[in-house]
Design a protein around this motif. Structure first.
Motif, PDB file in Angstrom:
ATOM      1  N   GLN A 169       0.846  -1.195   0.000  1.00 11.70           N
ATOM      2  CA  GLN A 169       0.000   0.000   0.000  1.00 11.70           C
ATOM      3  C   GLN A 169       0.888   1.254   0.000  1.00 11.70           C
ATOM      4  N   PRO A 170       0.373   2.378  -0.500  1.00 16.91           N
ATOM      5  CA  PRO A 170       1.165   3.618  -0.412  1.00 16.91           C
ATOM      6  C   PRO A 170       1.596   3.920   1.022  1.00 16.91           C
ATOM      7  N   SER A 171       0.785   3.554   2.007  1.00 15.01           N
ATOM      8  CA  SER A 171       1.118   3.876   3.401  1.00 15.01           C
ATOM      9  C   SER A 171       2.322   3.085   3.930  1.00 15.01           C
ATOM     10  N   ASP A 172       2.638   1.942   3.320  1.00 18.73           N
ATOM     11  CA  ASP A 172       3.800   1.191   3.814  1.00 18.73           C
ATOM     12  C   ASP A 172       4.926   1.114   2.766  1.00 18.73           C
ATOM     13  N   THR A 173       4.892   2.046   1.817  1.00 16.31           N
ATOM     14  CA  THR A 173       5.869   2.036   0.723  1.00 16.31           C
ATOM     15  C   THR A 173       6.510   3.424   0.587  1.00 16.31           C
ATOM     16  N   ILE A 174       7.806   3.438   0.369  1.00 20.50           N
ATOM     17  CA  ILE A 174       8.543   4.695   0.193  1.00 20.50           C
ATOM     18  C   ILE A 174       8.921   4.861  -1.279  1.00 20.50           C
ATOM     19  N   VAL A 175       8.865   6.097  -1.764  1.00 17.54           N
ATOM     20  CA  VAL A 175       9.351   6.423  -3.114  1.00 17.54           C
ATOM     21  C   VAL A 175      10.628   7.255  -2.977  1.00 17.54           C
ATOM     22  N   VAL A 176      11.618   6.946  -3.807  1.00 18.80           N
ATOM     23  CA  VAL A 176      12.863   7.725  -3.829  1.00 18.80           C
ATOM     24  C   VAL A 176      12.966   8.428  -5.183  1.00 18.80           C
ATOM     25  N   GLU A 177      13.068   9.733  -5.167  1.00 19.86           N
ATOM     26  CA  GLU A 177      12.999  10.544  -6.387  1.00 19.86           C
ATOM     27  C   GLU A 177      14.097  11.616  -6.432  1.00 19.86           C
ATOM     28  N   ASP A 178      14.406  12.073  -7.650  1.00 19.64           N
ATOM     29  CA  ASP A 178      15.369  13.181  -7.782  1.00 19.64           C
ATOM     30  C   ASP A 178      14.759  14.373  -8.504  1.00 19.64           C
ATOM     31  N   ALA A 179      13.471  14.273  -8.891  1.00 20.06           N
ATOM     32  CA  ALA A 179      12.870  15.345  -9.694  1.00 20.06           C
ATOM     33  C   ALA A 179      11.616  15.881  -9.020  1.00 20.06           C
ATOM     34  N   ARG A 180      11.389  17.162  -9.229  1.00 19.31           N
ATOM     35  CA  ARG A 180      10.207  17.784  -8.629  1.00 19.31           C
ATOM     36  C   ARG A 180       8.917  17.088  -9.099  1.00 19.31           C
ATOM     37  N   SER A 181       8.846  16.772 -10.400  1.00 19.77           N
ATOM     38  CA  SER A 181       7.633  16.112 -10.923  1.00 19.77           C
ATOM     39  C   SER A 181       7.423  14.760 -10.243  1.00 19.77           C
ATOM     40  N   GLY A 182       8.529  14.080  -9.922  1.00 15.23           N
ATOM     41  CA  GLY A 182       8.435  12.773  -9.267  1.00 15.23           C
ATOM     42  C   GLY A 182       8.002  12.885  -7.816  1.00 15.23           C
ATOM     43  N   VAL A 183       8.511  13.898  -7.117  1.00 17.95           N
ATOM     44  CA  VAL A 183       8.101  14.114  -5.719  1.00 17.95           C
ATOM     45  C   VAL A 183       6.605  14.438  -5.679  1.00 17.95           C
ATOM     46  N   GLU A 184       6.168  15.283  -6.606  1.00 13.44           N
ATOM     47  CA  GLU A 184       4.739  15.627  -6.645  1.00 13.44           C
ATOM     48  C   GLU A 184       3.901  14.379  -6.911  1.00 13.44           C
ATOM     49  N   ALA A 185       4.381  13.525  -7.813  1.00 11.33           N
ATOM     50  CA  ALA A 185       3.659  12.293  -8.137  1.00 11.33           C
ATOM     51  C   ALA A 185       3.560  11.383  -6.913  1.00 11.33           C
ATOM     52  N   ALA A 186       4.675  11.223  -6.216  1.00 12.68           N
ATOM     53  CA  ALA A 186       4.698  10.342  -5.035  1.00 12.68           C
ATOM     54  C   ALA A 186       3.751  10.862  -3.962  1.00 12.68           C
ATOM     55  N   ARG A 187       3.812  12.143  -3.702  1.00 12.24           N
ATOM     56  CA  ARG A 187       2.981  12.707  -2.632  1.00 12.24           C
ATOM     57  C   ARG A 187       1.501  12.673  -3.026  1.00 12.24           C
ATOM     58  N   ALA A 188       1.217  12.891  -4.300  1.00  8.47           N
ATOM     59  CA  ALA A 188      -0.182  12.825  -4.757  1.00  8.47           C
ATOM     60  C   ALA A 188      -0.735  11.410  -4.596  1.00  8.47           C
ATOM     61  N   GLY A 189       0.155  10.412  -4.670  1.00  8.37           N
ATOM     62  CA  GLY A 189      -0.274   9.023  -4.507  1.00  8.37           C
ATOM     63  C   GLY A 189      -0.323   8.579  -3.062  1.00  8.37           C
ATOM     64  N   GLY A 190       0.070   9.457  -2.139  1.00 12.46           N
ATOM     65  CA  GLY A 190       0.022   9.119  -0.715  1.00 12.46           C
ATOM     66  C   GLY A 190       1.255   8.399  -0.201  1.00 12.46           C
ATOM     67  N   PHE A 191       2.370   8.488  -0.938  1.00 12.11           N
ATOM     68  CA  PHE A 191       3.610   7.829  -0.524  1.00 12.11           C
ATOM     69  C   PHE A 191       4.488   8.790   0.273  1.00 12.11           C
ATOM     70  N   PHE A 192       5.253   8.262   1.210  1.00 12.08           N
ATOM     71  CA  PHE A 192       6.332   9.009   1.852  1.00 12.08           C
ATOM     72  C   PHE A 192       7.445   9.111   0.811  1.00 12.08           C
ATOM     73  N   CYS A 193       7.932  10.322   0.579  1.00 14.29           N
ATOM     74  CA  CYS A 193       8.911  10.501  -0.499  1.00 14.29           C
ATOM     75  C   CYS A 193      10.259  10.994   0.004  1.00 14.29           C
ATOM     76  N   VAL A 194      11.296  10.252  -0.345  1.00 10.33           N
ATOM     77  CA  VAL A 194      12.668  10.678  -0.090  1.00 10.33           C
ATOM     78  C   VAL A 194      13.162  11.385  -1.348  1.00 10.33           C
ATOM     79  N   GLY A 195      13.606  12.635  -1.198  1.00 14.24           N
ATOM     80  CA  GLY A 195      14.095  13.394  -2.340  1.00 14.24           C
ATOM     81  C   GLY A 195      15.609  13.506  -2.304  1.00 14.24           C
ATOM     82  N   ILE A 196      16.232  13.308  -3.456  1.00 12.77           N
ATOM     83  CA  ILE A 196      17.691  13.453  -3.549  1.00 12.77           C
ATOM     84  C   ILE A 196      18.009  14.786  -4.203  1.00 12.77           C
TER      85      ILE A 196
END
Ligand code: B16
Ligand code: MG
Length: 227
Positions: A169-196
Motif C-alpha cells: 500500500q502507499p502507506s507502507d511504501t517509500i518512493v525515492v525521487e530526484d525530480a520535482r515532478s516525481g516528488v509531486e507524483a509520489a505525494r499525490a499518490g500518498g507515498f512518503f517521499c525521499v528526495g535526492i
C-alpha cells in the motif's frame, strides 16, 4: 555475518531510475541540447532541470515552447527518434560501475530485509538500463514509460507499481525521487517521499543514497505514519 535489520513499517520501496540509481540525466541533457542546437534553440542545464522525470514527448514540447518553434506531428516523431538514438549511444556505454554511490549496497540490504523493490520511471528505456547495470533481478516490479498513460506528476507510475506489482500500500511504501515532478507524483499518490538533491517538497531530503539504510527508512516511515 550480521543478521538483517528487523523492520516494522517498511514493506515496499520504489526507486526512480534516472538521477536516483544512475546518472543518465546528463545523457538526456546532452542529447536534448544537441537537438535544441539543431533547431536553433538555446538550452541550458538550468532549462534541463524542468525535464527531469518528464516524458520524452513532454520534454520535446517544453523545448519547442522555449524556442517558440512549431513542428508537425511527423517532424516531432522524427526529432524524438533522433534524440533517443543519440541518448542510446550514451546508454550503450553504461556498465555496473556507473551506478550512483550507495545504490547497489542499499538494494542489497533492502532485499536481505525482505522489502519488496520496485522501479517507477518515466523512461521507455528503463529495462535496457537495468540490464546494462546488471540489476534487473532486484526488482519485484518495473513500471516504466511503456506501461503508463499519464506521466509524472501524475501518481500512476507509483500506484501501479505498489498495488499491482509489489502488492503493498502507499502507506507502507517509500518512493525515492530526484525530480520535482516525481516528488509531486509520489505525494499525490500518498507515498512518503525521499528526495535526492534540492527538493524541499519531499518528506525527507538527502544528498546521496549513501546517507540512508533500511533501518533509517523504516524509522522515518514509522515516525511519519504515527503523527
Ligand atoms: P526516455 P525517470 C525520466 O526518467 C527522465 O528523468 C527524463 O529526463 C526523461 O525524459 C524520461 O525519463 C523519459 O525518458 O526518453 O528514455 O523514455 O527519472 O522517471 O527515471
Ligand atoms: Mg529521475
Amino acid at each position: 555475518m550480521t543478521a538483517p535489520a528487523s523492520l516494522t513499517a517498511l514493506k515496499g520501496i520504489i526507486f526512480d531510475l534516472d538521477g536516483v540509481l544512475v546518472d543518465t540525466a546528463q545523457f538526456h541533457f546532452r542529447a536534448w541540447k544537441r537537438l535544441a542546437g539543431e533547431l536553433g534553440i538555446p538550452f541550458t542545464a538550468h532549462d534541463n532541470e524542468a525535464l527531469k522525470g518528464v516524458s520524452r514527448r513532454d520534454s520535446l514540447e517544453h523545448i519547442l515552447a522555449l524556442g517558440k518553434v512549431s513542428l508537425t506531428e511527423e517532424e516531432k516523431n522524427g526529432r524524438m527518434a533522433q534524440k533517443n538514438a543519440w541518448y542510446l549511444e550514451l546508454v550503450n556505454e553504461l556498465t555496473p560501475d556507473d551506478m550512483l554511490p550507495g545504490a547497489k549496497s542499499l538494494l542489497d540490504e533492502l532485499r536481505t530485509c525482505g522489502v519488496r523493490i520496485g522501479l517507477g520511471s518515466s523512461s521507455r528505456n528503463a529495462e535496457l538500463i537495468l540490464q546494462k547495470l546488471n540489476i534487473s533481478g532486484y526488482f519485484d516490479g518495473v513500471v516504466d514509460g511503456n506501461k503508463i498513460s499519464k506521466s509524472k506528476p501524475d501518481p500512476e507510475v507509483f500506484t501501479l507499481c505498489a498495488l499491482h506489482y509489489l502488492h503493498t500500500q502507499p502507506s507502507d511504501t517509500i518512493v525515492v525521487e530526484d525530480a520535482r515532478s516525481g516528488v509531486e507524483a509520489a505525494r499525490a499518490g500518498g507515498f512518503f517521499c525521499v528526495g535526492i538533491g534540492h527538493l524541499p517538497q519531499a518528506d525527507m531530503v538527502i544528498a546521496s543514497l549513501e546517507q540512508i539504510n533500511a533501518t533509517l527508512l523504516d524509522q522515518a516511515l514509522q515516525a511519519y505514519r504515527s503523527v
